[in-house]
Enzyme design. Structure first.
Site, PDB file in Angstrom:
ATOM      1  N   SER A   1       4.010   2.120   8.361  1.00  0.00           N
ATOM      2  CA  SER A   1       3.656   1.124   7.354  1.00  0.00           C
ATOM      3  C   SER A   1       4.880   0.675   6.569  1.00  0.00           C
ATOM      4  CB  SER A   1       2.654   1.717   6.365  1.00  0.00           C
ATOM      5  OG  SER A   1       1.398   1.690   6.932  1.00  0.00           O
TER       6      SER A   1
ATOM      7  N   HIS B   1       0.825  -1.220   0.000  1.00  0.00           N
ATOM      8  CA  HIS B   1       0.000   0.000   0.000  1.00  0.00           C
ATOM      9  C   HIS B   1       0.855   1.264   0.000  1.00  0.00           C
ATOM     10  CE1 HIS B   1       0.144   0.217   4.551  1.00  0.00           C
ATOM     11  NE2 HIS B   1       0.095   1.510   4.285  1.00  0.00           N
TER      12      HIS B   1
ATOM     13  N   ASP C   1      -0.536  -7.402   1.444  1.00  0.00           N
ATOM     14  CA  ASP C   1       0.059  -6.062   1.466  1.00  0.00           C
ATOM     15  C   ASP C   1       1.584  -6.180   1.627  1.00  0.00           C
ATOM     16  OD1 ASP C   1       0.326  -3.356   1.592  1.00  0.00           O
ATOM     17  OD2 ASP C   1      -0.497  -3.132   3.620  1.00  0.00           O
TER      18      ASP C   1
HETATM   19  C1  4AZ Z   1      -1.195   3.601   8.457  1.00  0.00           C
HETATM   20  O1  4AZ Z   1      -2.016   4.468   8.186  1.00  0.00           O
HETATM   21  C2  4AZ Z   1      -1.416   2.723   9.652  1.00  0.00           C
HETATM   22  N1  4AZ Z   1      -2.529   0.931  14.140  1.00  0.00           N
HETATM   23  C3  4AZ Z   1      -0.507   1.733   9.952  1.00  0.00           C
HETATM   24  C4  4AZ Z   1      -0.712   0.939  11.069  1.00  0.00           C
HETATM   25  C5  4AZ Z   1      -1.818   1.138  11.853  1.00  0.00           C
HETATM   26  C6  4AZ Z   1      -2.736   2.136  11.566  1.00  0.00           C
HETATM   27  C7  4AZ Z   1      -2.528   2.939  10.453  1.00  0.00           C
HETATM   28  C8  4AZ Z   1      -2.013   0.266  13.050  1.00  0.00           C
HETATM   29  O2  4AZ Z   1      -0.190   3.441   7.769  1.00  0.00           O
END
Ligand code: 4AZ
Length: 857
Positions: free
Chosen positions: A802, A656, A708
């Site tokens: 992420s 993503h 992902d």
């Molecule tokens: C994000 O937006 C994201 N709480 C990544 C991990 C989590 C929430 C949002 C987990 O990249």
């Protein structure tokens, strides 16, 4: 690069690059209302100015603001400090608000000369000093003049911190004058009497070398009237790219500037486009009141107050994603804020932080003395409490805080908690420092009968009152467990042997939630002395690890201490020679289990060679602690995602991160930072690479976030060092028991609605049972995902993490394995909302196929 003339303070000033080009933006002389007001501009004029301004990209203002704040020139770095000084010997006249007036220019020239003298008195500064420009004057409460300046230096890198220190020493100017180390006795007759001086660095993002235009307005608010400021073209046309715009706002002496944002619609990422409000007329880093970006809904009131009678609003934009911008109204309010401290008596009452529900102003202190009738005692409840500030830990609250009986509180406070005091008197102090403000608090005090407190609420043993609904809910809300004692367990709860009630989904989740492990006993359906096969069968314990596949699915042979050669199944490890062995987690465990040794081949991974020691709820990582951690930057936008090093030319991230926009999927748009600890600060071991190839998982689904995972090939291979090291990939059979503790790391947001971290953070979370995760997160959880977190909330990955690693350290081999890739979640750190990670064991074959990674099976 053009540099301002050292002496004048006007020539080469960054103030009005556009004045020569378009007279409509010139400042008008003082009106008969005494105070100056900039002529309001029509949209057309604004656009015209904008275009003209864009054309004037090489003006000195921009050159200084944009390029010189911290720019390398050969061996030296250009650094700019901004600050203000009070000139006691000068009486304020309105013409000082007009930078085109003769009086402004004369005083600016005098101040510049004097600044040169001040710096000349500090040998280190005089060596590197280039010039000062005077940005503005304002009227102080005692009729004297405050001058706002930018001072530029050219400093060898090794001297940067010494220069910072020397600049701070100039703040002692008043003291120096008294001790006559600054020789004011022999000053020329026109020397100004400088009373106080404060300087600080300028926001690093102004360094962005692609900023190429500057626009400035100045406004003086009038009593009882509100004025409007807005980004050029708002709301019909987007703001300009790569632009620095500032609005200087003034109020009369003994007044504060009040600024209310009516609409804010900027890019979400504050590193790209952002509004900053300063408690000064120059952008001094230590005087930032707030930073705003993204889309702020009109129902959230965003009102800010200055500490004095000036305020500066700045808007910085970058190349991409131009949004409508913002509109705000300004006015002046009396400096004295009613209700800031005082004596409070009676049976009950309320008090708030100054200016509530506006944000409290910087640099303010209030003290309330509460006294209830004798025989009664005081209890206090904060129905609103928000005192967050970047860099402030809720543990020691050194910036903005509330202090009750020497106990400091900051950050957030639960609204359902009542503080009970064993006294009829209480002193509550409120303190805000120079920078960053928040909404503050709304407090209710009440007299209570010491024999009957917490009316309508549950009373904890530690004299805290909590909402009765929180009693016996499985969570330690009182913080002394008293709300979880002597419970009758209701429908959705089970009873532990020790009497605690726990939510049913805590049952058999691999974590000893009861404290006596009763929630983890008898978790299978088989009888004592039998093995629970994953296919539902029960076989005798004696048949475990006997070399026969008694379950039929290999479970009884999958968790053995010794390797036994077996027929291959999803629970066996396949050696390179196609033999399958039964041992649990044989890969890279330091023991040769396969006859051909392939289980121990290519195991130079996952160790931490360094032997020193908006993640939400985490802490700052040690340097070199997570040497496989990568920061992925999108060109011109900075850190976007994390990733993990798996070999000298491949890294793994989340699909993503790549799919977000078309631009993200182009390899040449990315910059890979390896061995990085602090964003924007490269060390000698930090390596930056470009990306040669991006491979997203072909089945990645941007709606469900299934599969992902993505691979990036570096443009050239990286040489490992103690800060750059690959993480091991787990074998397909790696067992990660529920409740296992694993680590996440990244530069993501440290709060759900907070900012990205500058320094790498880490946090420890636990693997959560798949069934529980399904119950909590719904059907979106697929076999390619693994859940981890703390069900009590507070510790989690967040936006910006992420793509980064969830790593498991095998205690035997002390090697770390990449077991998850940060993928998604509902918010960050919420109770019963775990983080969702891509389950790397499921993608081993795909990784091997695409990268040629020499994994065992
Ligand atoms: C994000 O937006 C994201 N709480 C990544 C991990 C989590 C929430 C949002 C987990 O990249």
């Amino acid at each position: 690069m053009e540099v301002a003339e050292p002496e004048s303070g006007i020539e080469g000033s960054m103030k009005h690059p556009d004045h020569d080009l378009d007279p409509s933006v010139q400042f008008l002389p003082a009106s008969d209302e005494k105070k100056l007001e900039k002529r309001s501009l029509s949209l057309r004029t604004m656009l015209l100015i904008g275009l003209v301004v864009l054309a004037s990209v090489t003006t000195l203002i921009v050159t200084l603001l944009v390029c010189n704040f911290h720019l390398r020139t050969g061996e030296k770095i250009r650094k700019v400090f901004s600050g203000s000084m009070t000139i006691a010997s000068q009486r304020f006249t309105d013409s000082y608000e007009d930078s085109n007036s003769r009086q402004f220019k004369e005083l600016a020239s005098q101040v510049s000369k004097q600044m040169k003298d001040i710096y000349n008195n500090v040998p280190l500064l005089s060596r590197y000093y280039i010039s000062s420009t005077i940005q503005a004057f304002s009227e102080s409460s005692n009729d004297s003049v405050v001058a706002y300046y930018l001072s530029e230096f050219s400093v060898p890198e090794s001297q940067l911190s010494a220069v910072d220190e020397a600049i701070r020493s100039t703040e002692q100017i008043g003291a120096l004058r008294k001790s006559r180390r600054v020789n004011l006795e022999h000053k020329p007759t026109n020397t100004l009497l400088i009373y106080s001086m404060m300087s600080g660095a300028v926001d690093a993002r102004f360094i962005n070398s692609s900023l190429n235009s500057h626009y400035m307005e100045s406004h003086h608010s009038h009593p009882g009237k509100t004025g409007i400021i807005q980004s050029p073209g708002f709301p019909d046309t987007p703001y300009f790219p790569n632009m620095y715009t500032e609005w200087q706002l003034r109020a009369d002496p003994n007044h504060r500037v009040q600024l209310e944002f009516i609409a804010v619609d900027l890019e979400d990422d504050c590193r790209n486009d952002f509004i900053r409000v300063y408690d000064s007329l120059v952008p001094t880093e230590s005087q930032v009141i707030t930073e705003e970006c993204g889309n702020i809904t009109p129902n959230k009131k965003l009102v800010f107050l200055s500490s004095g009678n000036v305020m500066l609003v700045t808007l910085v934009t970058n190349e991409e994603k131009n949004f409508p911008g913002f509109r705000a109204q300004y006015s002046q309010v009396a400096a004295e804020i009613p209700g800031c401290g005082g004596k409070l008596t009676g049976m009950k009452g309320t008090f708030t932080s100054p200016g509530f529900s506006s944000h409290y102003p910087p640099q303010i202190q209030c003290v309330w003395d509460i006294e209830v009738s004798t025989g009664k005692q005081v209890m206090l409840n904060f129905s609103r409490f928000s005192m967050h500030e970047p860099g402030q830990s809720p543990k020691n609250c050194t910036k903005d805080y509330v202090e009750i009986n020497s106990n400091r509180m900051c950050g957030s406070q639960p609204t359902n908690k009542v503080h009970v005091f064993e006294s009829s008197k209480l002193t509550v102090k409120f303190f805000s420092d120079m920078s960053y403000v928040d909404e503050g608090f709304f407090a209710q005090f009440e007299a209570y009968d010491p024999h009957h407190f917490c009316p309508g609420r549950f009373q904890c043993d530690n004299r805290v009152c909590i909402d009765s609904k929180l009693q016996c809910d499985g969570y330690n809300d009182c913080e002394d467990m008293s709300d979880e004692k002597d419970c009758v367990c209701e429908e959705f709860y089970f009873r532990c042997k020790n009497g605690l009630c726990k939510p049913k989904h805590f049952f058999c989740d691999g974590v000893d939630d009861c404290g006596d492990n009763t929630d983890e006993e008898n978790c299978g359906h088989c009888e004592a002395g039998q093995v629970d096969c994953r296919n539902g069968r029960c076989v005798s314990e004696q048949k475990k690890c006997d070399g026969h596949n008694d379950c039929g699915d290999g479970t009884d042979e999958s968790e053995c201490a010794k390797a036994i050669v077996l027929s291959c199944s999803e629970f066996t490890f396949k050696c390179k020679n196609e033999e399958c062995i039964s041992k649990q987690n044989p890969r890279c465990d330091g023991e040769k289990d396969c006859d051909d040794g392939s289980d121990e081949a290519d195991c130079d991974c996952g160790t931490v060679p360094y032997k020193s020691s908006r993640i939400v709820g985490g802490e700052i990582a040690g340097e070199g602690e997570w040497p496989w951690q990568v920061s992925l930057h999108l060109k011109g936008e900075g850190h976007v995602c994390g990733a993990s090093i798996i070999s000298n030319s491949w890294i793994i991230t989340a699909a993503h991160c790549i799919h977000e926009t078309n631009r993200y999927s182009q390899a040449e748009q990315w910059e890979v930072y390896l061995g990085l600890h602090t964003q924007g600060e490269s060390n000698t071991w930090t390596v930056q690479k470009s990306v040669k190839q991006i491979i997203c998982h072909p089945a990645y689904n941007p709606v469900s976030f299934n599969h992902d995972i993505a691979l990036m090939k570096l443009d050239s291979s990286v040489i490992f060092n103690q800060y750059i090291w690959p993480i091991c990939l787990p074998s397909a059979t790696r067992v990660l028991p529920v409740g296992q503790s694993v680590w996440i790391s990244g530069w993501g947001k440290t709060r759900e609605h907070g900012n990205l971290a500058t320094v790498l953070h880490k946090a420890e979370v636990r693997i959560i049972n798949d069934t529980v995760c399904h119950q909590l997160m719904g059907d979106d959880i697929s076999p390619g995902m693994i859940c981890a977190g703390l069900l009590t909330g507070g510790v989690d990955a967040c936006q910006g993490d992420s793509g980064g690693p969830m790593s498991y350290m095998d205690p035997g081999s002390k090697r770390s394995f990449l077991v998850g890739v940060v993928s998604w979640g509902e918010g960050c750190g919420q109770r019963e909302k775990p983080g969702i990670y891509t389950r790397v064991t499921k993608y081993r074959n795909w990784i091997r196929e695409k990268t040629g990674h020499p994994l065992g099976s």
